[in-house]
Design a protein around this motif. Structure first.
Motif, PDB file in Angstrom:
ATOM      1  N   GLU A  32     -59.178 -31.466 -61.796  1.00  0.00           N
ATOM      2  CA  GLU A  32     -58.077 -30.806 -62.064  1.00  0.00           C
ATOM      3  C   GLU A  32     -57.537 -30.055 -61.009  1.00  0.00           C
ATOM      4  N   LEU A  33     -56.239 -30.303 -60.723  1.00  0.00           N
ATOM      5  CA  LEU A  33     -55.557 -29.664 -59.501  1.00  0.00           C
ATOM      6  C   LEU A  33     -54.249 -28.969 -59.839  1.00  0.00           C
ATOM      7  N   SER A  34     -53.931 -27.913 -59.194  1.00  0.00           N
ATOM      8  CA  SER A  34     -52.617 -27.513 -59.439  1.00  0.00           C
ATOM      9  C   SER A  34     -51.857 -27.878 -58.117  1.00  0.00           C
ATOM     10  N   VAL A  35     -50.839 -28.793 -58.298  1.00  0.00           N
ATOM     11  CA  VAL A  35     -50.021 -29.288 -57.186  1.00  0.00           C
ATOM     12  C   VAL A  35     -48.509 -29.094 -57.376  1.00  0.00           C
ATOM     13  N   ARG A  36     -47.921 -28.937 -56.149  1.00  0.00           N
ATOM     14  CA  ARG A  36     -46.357 -28.962 -56.232  1.00  0.00           C
ATOM     15  C   ARG A  36     -45.983 -30.574 -56.011  1.00  0.00           C
ATOM     16  N   ILE A  37     -45.315 -30.870 -57.253  1.00  0.00           N
ATOM     17  CA  ILE A  37     -45.066 -32.467 -57.172  1.00  0.00           C
ATOM     18  C   ILE A  37     -43.733 -32.423 -58.130  1.00  0.00           C
ATOM     19  N   GLY A  38     -42.921 -33.656 -57.940  1.00  0.00           N
ATOM     20  CA  GLY A  38     -41.993 -33.916 -59.010  1.00  0.00           C
ATOM     21  C   GLY A  38     -40.603 -34.128 -58.098  1.00  0.00           C
ATOM     22  N   GLU A  39     -39.803 -34.956 -58.818  1.00  0.00           N
ATOM     23  CA  GLU A  39     -38.452 -35.027 -58.272  1.00  0.00           C
ATOM     24  C   GLU A  39     -37.603 -34.540 -59.096  1.00  0.00           C
ATOM     25  N   HIS A  40     -37.965 -34.112 -60.401  1.00  0.00           N
ATOM     26  CA  HIS A  40     -36.946 -33.458 -61.570  1.00  0.00           C
ATOM     27  C   HIS A  40     -36.748 -32.114 -61.128  1.00  0.00           C
ATOM     28  N   ALA A  41     -35.512 -31.587 -61.129  1.00  0.00           N
ATOM     29  CA  ALA A  41     -34.912 -30.283 -60.736  1.00  0.00           C
ATOM     30  C   ALA A  41     -36.048 -29.445 -61.302  1.00  0.00           C
ATOM     31  N   TRP A  42     -36.241 -29.743 -62.713  1.00  0.00           N
ATOM     32  CA  TRP A  42     -37.313 -28.589 -63.411  1.00  0.00           C
ATOM     33  C   TRP A  42     -38.816 -28.625 -63.063  1.00  0.00           C
ATOM     34  N   GLU A  43     -38.999 -29.714 -62.134  1.00  0.00           N
ATOM     35  CA  GLU A  43     -40.383 -29.847 -61.328  1.00  0.00           C
ATOM     36  C   GLU A  43     -40.601 -29.102 -60.167  1.00  0.00           C
ATOM     37  N   LYS A  44     -39.628 -28.769 -59.693  1.00  0.00           N
ATOM     38  CA  LYS A  44     -39.297 -28.292 -58.184  1.00  0.00           C
ATOM     39  C   LYS A  44     -39.513 -26.790 -58.064  1.00  0.00           C
ATOM     40  N   HIS A  45     -39.911 -26.057 -58.973  1.00  0.00           N
ATOM     41  CA  HIS A  45     -39.860 -24.424 -59.109  1.00  0.00           C
ATOM     42  C   HIS A  45     -41.635 -24.225 -58.864  1.00  0.00           C
ATOM     43  N   ASP A  46     -42.361 -24.578 -59.781  1.00  0.00           N
ATOM     44  CA  ASP A  46     -43.761 -24.176 -59.939  1.00  0.00           C
ATOM     45  C   ASP A  46     -44.767 -25.326 -59.631  1.00  0.00           C
ATOM     46  N   ALA A  47     -46.028 -25.127 -59.377  1.00  0.00           N
ATOM     47  CA  ALA A  47     -47.120 -26.143 -59.283  1.00  0.00           C
ATOM     48  C   ALA A  47     -47.493 -26.610 -60.794  1.00  0.00           C
ATOM     49  N   GLN A  48     -47.739 -27.769 -60.664  1.00  0.00           N
ATOM     50  CA  GLN A  48     -47.982 -28.675 -62.060  1.00  0.00           C
ATOM     51  C   GLN A  48     -49.534 -28.985 -61.883  1.00  0.00           C
ATOM     52  N   ARG A  49     -50.067 -28.976 -63.280  1.00  0.00           N
ATOM     53  CA  ARG A  49     -51.551 -29.581 -63.337  1.00  0.00           C
ATOM     54  C   ARG A  49     -51.299 -30.967 -63.098  1.00  0.00           C
ATOM     55  N   LEU A  50     -52.476 -31.551 -62.244  1.00  0.00           N
ATOM     56  CA  LEU A  50     -52.691 -33.122 -62.156  1.00  0.00           C
ATOM     57  C   LEU A  50     -54.065 -33.161 -62.569  1.00  0.00           C
ATOM     58  N   ARG A  51     -54.302 -34.335 -63.253  1.00  0.00           N
ATOM     59  CA  ARG A  51     -55.915 -34.665 -63.878  1.00  0.00           C
ATOM     60  C   ARG A  51     -56.133 -36.189 -63.002  1.00  0.00           C
ATOM     61  N   LEU A  52     -57.281 -35.999 -62.654  1.00  0.00           N
ATOM     62  CA  LEU A  52     -57.677 -37.364 -61.945  1.00  0.00           C
ATOM     63  C   LEU A  52     -59.190 -37.739 -62.192  1.00  0.00           C
ATOM     64  N   ASP A  53     -59.072 -39.270 -62.209  1.00  0.00           N
ATOM     65  CA  ASP A  53     -60.537 -39.700 -62.318  1.00  0.00           C
ATOM     66  C   ASP A  53     -60.655 -40.688 -61.287  1.00  0.00           C
ATOM     67  N   LEU A  54     -61.602 -40.642 -60.619  1.00  0.00           N
ATOM     68  CA  LEU A  54     -61.854 -41.408 -59.429  1.00  0.00           C
ATOM     69  C   LEU A  54     -63.147 -42.220 -59.298  1.00  0.00           C
ATOM     70  N   THR A  55     -63.134 -43.251 -58.941  1.00  0.00           N
ATOM     71  CA  THR A  55     -64.366 -44.140 -58.930  1.00  0.00           C
ATOM     72  C   THR A  55     -64.334 -45.059 -57.816  1.00  0.00           C
ATOM     73  N   LEU A  56     -65.431 -44.574 -56.628  1.00  0.00           N
ATOM     74  CA  LEU A  56     -65.802 -45.628 -55.580  1.00  0.00           C
ATOM     75  C   LEU A  56     -66.845 -46.517 -56.001  1.00  0.00           C
ATOM     76  N   ARG A  57     -66.477 -47.818 -55.784  1.00  0.00           N
ATOM     77  CA  ARG A  57     -67.581 -48.989 -55.959  1.00  0.00           C
ATOM     78  C   ARG A  57     -67.870 -49.311 -54.777  1.00  0.00           C
ATOM     79  N   PHE A  58     -69.283 -49.782 -54.780  1.00  0.00           N
ATOM     80  CA  PHE A  58     -70.060 -50.189 -53.794  1.00  0.00           C
ATOM     81  C   PHE A  58     -70.996 -51.675 -54.277  1.00  0.00           C
ATOM     82  N   GLY A  59     -71.109 -52.521 -53.412  1.00  0.00           N
ATOM     83  CA  GLY A  59     -72.025 -53.582 -53.660  1.00  0.00           C
ATOM     84  C   GLY A  59     -73.351 -52.935 -53.688  1.00  0.00           C
ATOM     85  N   LEU A  60     -74.312 -53.371 -54.724  1.00  0.00           N
ATOM     86  CA  LEU A  60     -75.521 -52.920 -54.866  1.00  0.00           C
ATOM     87  C   LEU A  60     -76.516 -53.094 -53.789  1.00  0.00           C
ATOM     88  N   ARG A  61     -76.431 -53.966 -53.267  1.00  0.00           N
ATOM     89  CA  ARG A  61     -77.175 -54.455 -52.164  1.00  0.00           C
ATOM     90  C   ARG A  61     -76.954 -53.763 -50.772  1.00  0.00           C
TER      91      ARG A  61
END
Length: 124
Positions: free
Chosen positions: A15-44
């Motif tokens: 969970e991050l708090s970032v300044r993001i958005g193109e709508h006028a109402w998004e341009k004032h405060d930071a917004q919450r973002l939620r991320l899920d990230l998976t990095l995959r590698f060949g086992l060998r």
């Protein structure tokens, strides 16, 4: 014959708090973002070439530092930067990223994007 064996590093419910958005109402405060990230590698490859260990802390620090970035218009820009960092900071063969704005619309739990990208297919 199915897919080759793999191992994944998984970062869930970031969970991050970032300044993001193109709508006028998004341009004032930071917004919450939620991320899920998976990095995959060949086992060998993971076991033989990388000794069964990949340091993911530089990637975690990169993702956390997104809170200090200037405002970004689009979620796609943040997603591209995160995926690029995954490939620059780790030897991952594939990256799966879900990036969501959980507070954007009251009638849903969130809206966002899901990526599943092979290193060979990614370019900055």
């Amino acid at each position: 014959m199915g897919e080759p064996s793999s191992v994944s590093i998984v970062m869930r419910d970031i969970e991050l708090s970032v300044r993001i958005g193109e709508h006028a109402w998004e341009k004032h405060d930071a917004q919450r973002l939620r991320l899920d990230l998976t990095l995959r590698f060949g086992l060998r490859d993971y076991n033989e070439r990388h000794g069964g260990y990949v340091n993911y802390d530089p990637l975690r620090a990169f993702v956390k530092a997104m809170e200090d970035r200037p405002r970004t218009e689009r979620i796609e820009t943040l997603a591209r930067d995160i995926i690029a960092a995954c490939f620059e900071l780790t030897p991952a063969e594939r990256v799966e990223l879900t990036i969501m704005k959980p507070d954007i619309f009251p009638e849903m739990k969130g809206v966002g994007l899901r990526y599943d990208v092979a290193r060979a297919d990614f370019s900055t």
